[in-house]
Design an enzyme around this catalytic site. Sequence first.
Site, short mmCIF file in Angstrom:
data_model
loop_
_atom_site.label_atom_id
_atom_site.label_comp_id
_atom_site.label_asym_id
_atom_site.label_seq_id
_atom_site.Cartn_x
_atom_site.Cartn_y
_atom_site.Cartn_z
CB CYS A 130 -2.13 -0.84 7.23
SG CYS A 130 -1.22 -0.07 5.88
CG ASN A 131 1.59 2.80 11.06
OD1 ASN A 131 1.94 1.64 11.26
ND2 ASN A 131 1.52 3.68 12.04
CE1 TYR A 169 -3.71 -2.16 -0.13
CE2 TYR A 169 -4.16 -1.69 2.16
CZ TYR A 169 -4.53 -2.29 0.98
OH TYR A 169 -5.68 -3.02 0.90
CB CYS A 204 5.60 0.53 8.57
SG CYS A 204 5.08 -0.80 7.45
CB THR A 205 1.80 -2.98 11.20
OG1 THR A 205 1.37 -3.09 9.84
CG2 THR A 205 0.91 -1.99 11.94
#
Length: 286
Positions: A82-83, A50, A204-205
């Site tokens: 999701c950041n 993404y 960010c995960t």
Amino acid sequence: MENARKRSSNAPSILVFDSGVGGLSITQALIKKLPNVNIQYAADNLHFPYGVKTEQALVDRIDHILHRFQEHACADLIVVACNTASTIVLERVRERFSLPIVGVVPAIKPAAKLSETKTIGLLATPGTVTRQYTDDLIAQFASGCTVIRCGSSQLVEFAESSLMSADNNQTGVINQENHRQLLVELSVLTEASEKDMDTVVLACTHFPLVKAQLQQLMPKVKYWVDSGDAIANRVEYLLTHHLGLTLEQNSAHGPQYSSLFSKSVDDNPGLIHYLSQWFSNEWHLV
């Protein structure tokens, strides 16, 4: 609005959503905090990653695929793990769903409190580090700090491929080629870590999943901050206080974990093996 489907268990159910495996760092925190809650992990791997897509493309895609995942999951609560997605789509999806939506945003506030030198590294995707949302978080919670930003798509790919490899029970040791590549990719942070940067926000995960490797690159960093525990605490509060659900075990078989994908993962045995630590070898295509 999302469709409803009768669940096979009375335990609360959470849908954890990301483009790839990054959201598993949030899932681990949820499993630890809420051991009796059902969890379905949903990855839009067809459109991974993404972090390099336009905002409008992400809004349209996530609105669509999240409804598809929820039609299958019928969860009580959704975590957008999701950041990148959270900084863009939360307002839109909250308007489109009637259930609580929890987003993941860069942990700037706790990092600013932890840092002793008041020099913080922000490690995220290229989109997240430049977004207005991130600017506002820094202005609100870290105005007295120096924040060094580093946007890396390569590190996302590295984390994803590490977990999909056949030897994903890895010790965390980086091979020489990856070590050289990441030193270049993250040079703004590795250089700052040799000076006075003592804290890094993993925004960010995917990144907490490779924290051991990052610590090898920046051994002098004292604090590594991510959002996992804060998200788990927020989810617990919403399930119990907002939805009034009981979190005690009410099934002799324990919690149910499953995984959903938008693209087949039959050709990724490493990923299936990794997921089987919490989930099963079974997965569903949505």
